[in-house]
Write an enzyme that holds these catalytic residues in place. Structure first.
Site, PDB file in Angstrom:
ATOM      1  N   TYR A 129       0.851  -1.109  -0.092  1.00 26.91           N
ATOM      2  CA  TYR A 129      -0.020  -0.075   0.013  1.00 26.91           C
ATOM      3  C   TYR A 129       0.898   1.217   0.097  1.00 26.91           C
ATOM      4  O   TYR A 129       2.003   1.324  -0.250  1.00 26.91           O
ATOM      5  CB  TYR A 129      -0.849  -0.114   1.240  1.00 26.91           C
ATOM      6  CG  TYR A 129      -2.296   0.889   1.294  1.00 26.91           C
ATOM      7  CD1 TYR A 129      -3.114   0.614   0.374  1.00 26.91           C
ATOM      8  CD2 TYR A 129      -2.283   1.633   2.174  1.00 26.91           C
ATOM      9  CE1 TYR A 129      -4.123   1.569   0.203  1.00 26.91           C
ATOM     10  CE2 TYR A 129      -3.216   2.649   2.219  1.00 26.91           C
ATOM     11  CZ  TYR A 129      -4.392   2.445   1.256  1.00 26.91           C
ATOM     12  OH  TYR A 129      -5.357   3.511   1.340  1.00 26.91           O
ATOM     13  N   ARG A 182      -5.804  10.085 -11.222  1.00 29.94           N
ATOM     14  CA  ARG A 182      -5.556  10.685  -9.933  1.00 29.94           C
ATOM     15  C   ARG A 182      -4.950   9.517  -9.058  1.00 29.94           C
ATOM     16  O   ARG A 182      -5.473   9.310  -8.199  1.00 29.94           O
ATOM     17  CB  ARG A 182      -6.290  11.693  -9.468  1.00 29.94           C
ATOM     18  CG  ARG A 182      -5.945  12.747  -8.660  1.00 29.94           C
ATOM     19  CD  ARG A 182      -5.502  12.111  -7.228  1.00 29.94           C
ATOM     20  NE  ARG A 182      -6.539  11.962  -6.228  1.00 29.94           N
ATOM     21  CZ  ARG A 182      -6.487  10.904  -5.334  1.00 29.94           C
ATOM     22  NH1 ARG A 182      -5.512   9.974  -5.104  1.00 29.94           N
ATOM     23  NH2 ARG A 182      -7.516  10.812  -4.576  1.00 29.94           N
ATOM     24  N   LYS A 200      -5.319  -1.711  -2.355  1.00 27.51           N
ATOM     25  CA  LYS A 200      -6.582  -1.682  -1.601  1.00 27.51           C
ATOM     26  C   LYS A 200      -7.034  -3.310  -1.259  1.00 27.51           C
ATOM     27  O   LYS A 200      -7.848  -3.431  -0.198  1.00 27.51           O
ATOM     28  CB  LYS A 200      -7.601  -0.794  -2.356  1.00 27.51           C
ATOM     29  CG  LYS A 200      -7.067   0.692  -2.614  1.00 27.51           C
ATOM     30  CD  LYS A 200      -7.556   1.620  -1.575  1.00 27.51           C
ATOM     31  CE  LYS A 200      -7.098   3.099  -1.757  1.00 27.51           C
ATOM     32  NZ  LYS A 200      -7.146   3.882  -0.549  1.00 27.51           N
ATOM     33  N   GLU A 271     -12.057   4.576  -7.120  1.00 24.43           N
ATOM     34  CA  GLU A 271     -10.775   4.891  -6.262  1.00 24.43           C
ATOM     35  C   GLU A 271      -9.904   5.632  -7.281  1.00 24.43           C
ATOM     36  O   GLU A 271      -9.668   5.317  -8.515  1.00 24.43           O
ATOM     37  CB  GLU A 271     -10.003   3.670  -5.929  1.00 24.43           C
ATOM     38  CG  GLU A 271      -8.895   3.915  -4.738  1.00 24.43           C
ATOM     39  CD  GLU A 271      -9.281   4.242  -3.534  1.00 24.43           C
ATOM     40  OE1 GLU A 271     -10.094   3.647  -3.033  1.00 24.43           O
ATOM     41  OE2 GLU A 271      -8.697   5.354  -3.313  1.00 24.43           O
ATOM     42  N   ASP A 272      -9.607   6.833  -6.616  1.00 23.30           N
ATOM     43  CA  ASP A 272      -8.399   7.513  -7.232  1.00 23.30           C
ATOM     44  C   ASP A 272      -8.957   8.087  -8.820  1.00 23.30           C
ATOM     45  O   ASP A 272      -8.013   7.988  -9.925  1.00 23.30           O
ATOM     46  CB  ASP A 272      -7.041   6.875  -7.590  1.00 23.30           C
ATOM     47  CG  ASP A 272      -6.489   6.981  -6.083  1.00 23.30           C
ATOM     48  OD1 ASP A 272      -7.268   7.164  -5.208  1.00 23.30           O
ATOM     49  OD2 ASP A 272      -5.185   6.588  -5.821  1.00 23.30           O
ATOM     50  N   ASP A 294     -14.018   6.088  -2.468  1.00 23.10           N
ATOM     51  CA  ASP A 294     -13.387   5.912  -1.330  1.00 23.10           C
ATOM     52  C   ASP A 294     -12.589   7.357  -1.036  1.00 23.10           C
ATOM     53  O   ASP A 294     -12.435   7.724   0.201  1.00 23.10           O
ATOM     54  CB  ASP A 294     -12.232   4.750  -1.609  1.00 23.10           C
ATOM     55  CG  ASP A 294     -11.483   4.747  -0.435  1.00 23.10           C
ATOM     56  OD1 ASP A 294     -11.682   4.704   0.839  1.00 23.10           O
ATOM     57  OD2 ASP A 294     -10.157   4.347  -0.435  1.00 23.10           O
ATOM     58  N   ASP A 295     -12.263   8.200  -2.155  1.00 26.30           N
ATOM     59  CA  ASP A 295     -11.362   9.322  -1.833  1.00 26.30           C
ATOM     60  C   ASP A 295     -12.493  10.460  -1.184  1.00 26.30           C
ATOM     61  O   ASP A 295     -12.120  10.961  -0.537  1.00 26.30           O
ATOM     62  CB  ASP A 295     -10.800   9.932  -3.232  1.00 26.30           C
ATOM     63  CG  ASP A 295      -9.962   8.657  -3.620  1.00 26.30           C
ATOM     64  OD1 ASP A 295      -8.758   8.576  -2.842  1.00 26.30           O
ATOM     65  OD2 ASP A 295     -10.163   8.160  -4.381  1.00 26.30           O
ATOM     66  N   ASN A 445      -0.702  11.723  -0.160  1.00 25.77           N
ATOM     67  CA  ASN A 445       0.163  10.567  -0.277  1.00 25.77           C
ATOM     68  C   ASN A 445       0.768  10.706  -1.777  1.00 25.77           C
ATOM     69  O   ASN A 445       0.277  11.420  -2.406  1.00 25.77           O
ATOM     70  CB  ASN A 445      -0.739   9.257  -0.351  1.00 25.77           C
ATOM     71  CG  ASN A 445      -1.420   9.146   0.969  1.00 25.77           C
ATOM     72  OD1 ASN A 445      -0.732   9.021   1.981  1.00 25.77           O
ATOM     73  ND2 ASN A 445      -2.688   8.632   0.989  1.00 25.77           N
TER      74      ASN A 445
HETATM   75  N1  LIG Z   1      -4.964  10.130   3.546  1.00 27.49           N
HETATM   76  C1  LIG Z   1      -5.917   9.378   2.820  1.00 27.49           C
HETATM   77  O1  LIG Z   1      -6.745   8.384   3.224  1.00 27.49           O
HETATM   78  C2  LIG Z   1      -6.152  10.332   1.464  1.00 27.49           C
HETATM   79  C3  LIG Z   1      -5.130  11.022   0.856  1.00 27.49           C
HETATM   80  N2  LIG Z   1      -5.563  11.545  -0.315  1.00 27.49           N
HETATM   81  C4  LIG Z   1      -4.550  12.460  -0.982  1.00 27.49           C
HETATM   82  O2  LIG Z   1      -5.054  13.719  -0.952  1.00 27.49           O
HETATM   83  C5  LIG Z   1      -4.377  14.382  -2.071  1.00 27.49           C
HETATM   84  C6  LIG Z   1      -5.407  14.935  -2.853  1.00 27.49           C
HETATM   85  O3  LIG Z   1      -6.463  14.172  -3.358  1.00 27.49           O
HETATM   86  P1  LIG Z   1      -7.625  14.633  -4.277  1.00 27.49           P
HETATM   87  O4  LIG Z   1      -8.512  15.708  -3.531  1.00 27.49           O
HETATM   88  O5  LIG Z   1      -8.241  13.640  -4.893  1.00 27.49           O
HETATM   89  O6  LIG Z   1      -6.899  15.472  -5.416  1.00 27.49           O
HETATM   90  P2  LIG Z   1      -7.704  16.795  -6.340  1.00 27.49           P
HETATM   91  O7  LIG Z   1      -6.577  16.781  -7.270  1.00 27.49           O
HETATM   92  O8  LIG Z   1      -9.008  16.610  -6.670  1.00 27.49           O
HETATM   93  O9  LIG Z   1      -7.493  17.945  -5.343  1.00 27.49           O
HETATM   94  C7  LIG Z   1      -6.272  18.581  -5.113  1.00 27.49           C
HETATM   95  C8  LIG Z   1      -6.683  19.914  -4.445  1.00 27.49           C
HETATM   96  O10 LIG Z   1      -5.584  20.664  -3.854  1.00 27.49           O
HETATM   97  C9  LIG Z   1      -5.322  22.002  -4.306  1.00 27.49           C
HETATM   98  N3  LIG Z   1      -4.009  22.324  -4.310  1.00 27.49           N
HETATM   99  C10 LIG Z   1      -2.915  22.133  -5.407  1.00 27.49           C
HETATM  100  N4  LIG Z   1      -2.035  22.785  -4.698  1.00 27.49           N
HETATM  101  C11 LIG Z   1      -2.100  23.509  -3.720  1.00 27.49           C
HETATM  102  C12 LIG Z   1      -1.290  24.305  -3.025  1.00 27.49           C
HETATM  103  N5  LIG Z   1      -0.120  24.686  -3.109  1.00 27.49           N
HETATM  104  N6  LIG Z   1      -1.925  24.929  -1.871  1.00 27.49           N
HETATM  105  C13 LIG Z   1      -3.196  24.681  -1.545  1.00 27.49           C
HETATM  106  N7  LIG Z   1      -4.051  23.608  -2.284  1.00 27.49           N
HETATM  107  C14 LIG Z   1      -3.609  23.305  -3.417  1.00 27.49           C
HETATM  108  C15 LIG Z   1      -5.926  21.871  -5.582  1.00 27.49           C
HETATM  109  O11 LIG Z   1      -6.340  23.234  -6.021  1.00 27.49           O
HETATM  110  C16 LIG Z   1      -7.166  21.000  -5.446  1.00 27.49           C
HETATM  111  O12 LIG Z   1      -8.229  21.854  -5.071  1.00 27.49           O
HETATM  112  C17 LIG Z   1      -3.675  13.327  -2.748  1.00 27.49           C
HETATM  113  O13 LIG Z   1      -2.350  13.506  -2.514  1.00 27.49           O
HETATM  114  C18 LIG Z   1      -4.009  12.036  -1.966  1.00 27.49           C
HETATM  115  O14 LIG Z   1      -3.345  10.958  -2.051  1.00 27.49           O
HETATM  116  C19 LIG Z   1      -6.774  11.197  -0.894  1.00 27.49           C
HETATM  117  C20 LIG Z   1      -7.782  10.347  -0.593  1.00 27.49           C
HETATM  118  C21 LIG Z   1      -7.589  10.007   0.708  1.00 27.49           C
HETATM  119  C1  LIG Z   2      -5.288   6.758   0.327  1.00 28.32           C
HETATM  120  C2  LIG Z   2      -5.967   7.398  -0.803  1.00 28.32           C
HETATM  121  O1  LIG Z   2      -7.233   6.613  -1.115  1.00 28.32           O
HETATM  122  C3  LIG Z   2      -5.448   8.087  -1.594  1.00 28.32           C
HETATM  123  O2  LIG Z   2      -4.421   8.602  -1.462  1.00 28.32           O
HETATM  124  O3  LIG Z   2      -5.819   8.278  -2.795  1.00 28.32           O
HETATM  125 MG   LIG Z   3      -7.404   7.083  -3.148  1.00 26.09          MG
END
Ligand SMILES: NC(=O)C1=CN([C@@H]2O[C@H](COP(=O)(O)OP(=O)(O)OC[C@H]3O[C@@H](n4cnc5c(N)ncnc54)[C@H](O)[C@@H]3O)[C@@H](O)[C@H]2O)C=CC1
Ligand SMILES: CC(=O)C(=O)O
Ligand SMILES: [Mg+2]
Length: 533
Positions: A129, A182, A200, A271-272, A294-295, A445
């Site tokens: 993972y 993504r 996953k 997912e993603d 999931d996201d 991540n």
């Molecule tokens: N820990 C967890 O369980 C999870 C973590 N994630 C992580 O969250 C991140 C984002 O995922 P999504 O929302 O799906 O992506 P996304 O691409 O839909 O959204 C990213 C957002 O961040 C903003 N952004 C980009 N650069 C920025 C900056 N310098 N300052 C402030 N905001 C900025 C963008 O404008 C956008 O609104 C990924 O790295 C993903 O791995 C996502 C789902 C679960």
């Molecule tokens: C953890 C997860 O789902 C993500 O980073 O997109």
């Molecule tokens: Mg994800």
């Protein structure tokens, strides 16, 4: 590690129909080398002589029978010596070597693979993972040896209803589906994103005990806009730009209908997917199929559990959550999902006062603070946009530093996908937080995309913070015998319970209420019911 019983129980409590999803006994219809080459049934040298006779295996294996326990010990010995032999080598080399040895076992003998995974989940989760799975996806075309899961591409339009019957299992309970657009914070990785559904689903098996013969990782290959991949001669996906609009949706529709026709009760975890398709597909399918994103939803549930846990760690009553000021950095599928669920929870705690709850949240994206003055304001972000100048004169597009300095938030939560945006100045500004124990959640991540490292958070923001990250970090030695504890805020702590609860209850749909209850029960040790009802 996982509080799954609780998550599954809360999903069960929210769903109406109960049925059993316990798999029945498994008949092997194969013989001879077909068995040895089938990781579902292969026991390697572990087949006893009686089975060797019955299954036509006599002479196809060395004569000595090596027990499951001996095979287990041999694998772990190989793994530990690999660790020793690669000491000092670059992280990428070591991580990929570990992934390869596990993947080879997965390809050969699933029973042994899942046994070692379950018993050593703390060591192996970062390999199968995040973070290593990200590296695997980036290098997938080169690493590819044997297929795993199914691939439906834009070229398969019109064929999916028959293709779905190519999958060898009679029954599938759990599908994780991606279009690779993504992948973690790594962007569009096209067909190479298949590593994520595989990882996953491994977590589903290891953490929720889902039958590994009833899982299905799926890649929906509608092209890629990643120029580097399009030019890579080894790239294994369609070499065309991503489909858009109705063309795109017609592919997803066809896949969902094919799945539903063959396995009407299968749960599909999206997912993603890039944000626009994440929200659109969730709305399109959530009332027609048993699915969730999931996201958006899983992340929201796990973040809310973390936020409520932080309130408890501050010695406050959980309902004090409604008074906390929270800055969310990242207005994508994950950030908006978290915001929506957290605002709903806070509003209920504040006596169904939605406006009061909304006031406490501040949302930023790459252009800074989002206010109602934002040009082309995304409708999904609009409910959380501030009135400009409303809070201490904060204007449209205010920087993160300015927002943190003025708001003095209790919580700083990152889902931006951008490594290091919680820089030294921002973290130092968190020392002025109105909370005695401020929370810093760097949830993006993989590791290099985390908004800050654990060490930087404790160094700059102070020792009394609650720190959580999406990918694992080591605890931080603060000196004087003190440890800065690192928590992991990743949807992997929730989705296995959601799948298991849905499966066991036979729920036809997955609602926001189920996710919300899962989050709230998670932190409520002595409750017989969720905290906010
Ligand atoms: N820990 C967890 O369980 C999870 C973590 N994630 C992580 O969250 C991140 C984002 O995922 P999504 O929302 O799906 O992506 P996304 O691409 O839909 O959204 C990213 C957002 O961040 C903003 N952004 C980009 N650069 C920025 C900056 N310098 N300052 C402030 N905001 C900025 C963008 O404008 C956008 O609104 C990924 O790295 C993903 O791995 C996502 C789902 C679960
Ligand atoms: C953890 C997860 O789902 C993500 O980073 O997109
Ligand atoms: Mg994800």
């Amino acid at each position: 590690m996982w509080n799954l019983a609780r998550v599954a129980a809360s999903v069960l409590s929210r769903s109406r129909r109960f049925s059993t999803a316990i798999p029945g006994p498994c008949m092997v219809h194969k013989r001879g080398t077909d068995i040895l080459h089938d990781p579902w049934f292969n026991k390697d040298t572990g087949f006893p002589l009686t089975e060797r006779d019955r299954l036509g295996l006599r002479g196809l294996l060395p004569p000595r029978v090596i027990s499951f326990e001996q095979q287990y010990a041999r694998f772990m010995e190989s793994f530990r010596s690999l660790e020793k032999n690669t000491e000092g080598q670059p992280n990428k080399v070591v991580s990929l070597a570990k992934w390869r040895i596990l993947n080879r076992l997965h390809d050969r003998n699933e029973t042994l693979y899942y046994r070692v995974l379950i018993d050593n989940i703390k060591d192996f989760a970062p390999i199968i993972y995040t973070p290593t799975v990200g590296l695997v996806c980036q290098n997938y075309s080169g690493l590819f040896r044997r297929p795993r899961g199914m691939y439906f591409s834009a070229k398969d339009k019109g064929e999916m209803m028959s293709m779905i019957y190519n999958w060898p299992a009679q029954q599938v309970d759990m599908i994780v589906l991606t279009d690779g657009s993504r992948i973690l914070g790594l962007g569009d990785l096209g067909v190479q994103g298949i590593g994520i559904p595989i990882g996953k689903l491994d977590v589903y098996v290891a953490a929720a005990g889902i039958n590994p013969q009833r899982i299905l990782p799926v890649m929906l290959d509608v092209g890629t806009n990643n120029q580097k991949l399009l030019e890579d001669r080894l790239y294994l996906g369609l070499r065309q730009p991503r489909l858009e609009g109705e063309e795109y949706l017609s592919i997803v529709d066809e896949f969902m209908e094919a799945v539903h026709a063959r396995w009407p009760k299968a749960i599909v975890q999206f997912e993603d997917f890039q944000m626009k398709w994440a929200f659109e597909t969730l709305e399109r399918y959530r009332k027609r199929f048993c699915m969730f994103n999931d996201d958006i939803q899983g992340t929201a549930g796990v973040a809310l559990a973390g936020l409520l846990g932080t309130v408890r760690a501050q010695g406050l009553s959980l309902t004090d959550f409604a008074d906390q000021k929270i800055v969310v950095v990242g207005a994508g599928s994950a950030g908006l999902g978290v915001l929506k669920m957290a605002v709903q929870a806070a509003a209920r705690m504040a006596g169904n006062n939605d406006a009061f709850a909304r006031n406490k949240f501040f949302l930023l994206d790459k252009d800074g603070l989002i206010t109602k003055e934002r040009k082309n304001l995304d409708p999904a972000a609009a409910p959380f946009a501030k009135d400009p100048g409303d809070f201490m004169g904060l204007r449209e597009g205010a920087s993160l530093l300015e927002v943190v300095r003025k708001v003095k938030p209790h919580v700083l939560l990152g889902l931006s996908g951008v490594g290091g945006v919680f820089n030294e100045e921002v973290l130092k500004a968190m020392r002025e937080s109105d909370s005695v124990k401020p929370a810093i959640f760097a949830m993006s991540n993989p590791t290099m995309n985390a908004e800050c490292t654990a060490a930087d958070a404790f160094k700059h923001a102070g020792e009394n913070i609650v720190f959580a990250s999406g990918s694992p970090f080591e605890n931080v030695d603060l000196g004087n015998g003190k440890i800065g504890h690192v928590n992991q805020a990743n949807n992997m702590y929730l989705f296995p319970g959601i799948g298991l609860g849905t499966l066991l209850s036979g729920a036809r749909f997955i609602t926001d209420g189920m996710l919300q209850q899962a989050a709230e029960w998670y932190v409520c040790d002595n409750c017989n019911e969720p905290i906010s009802t």
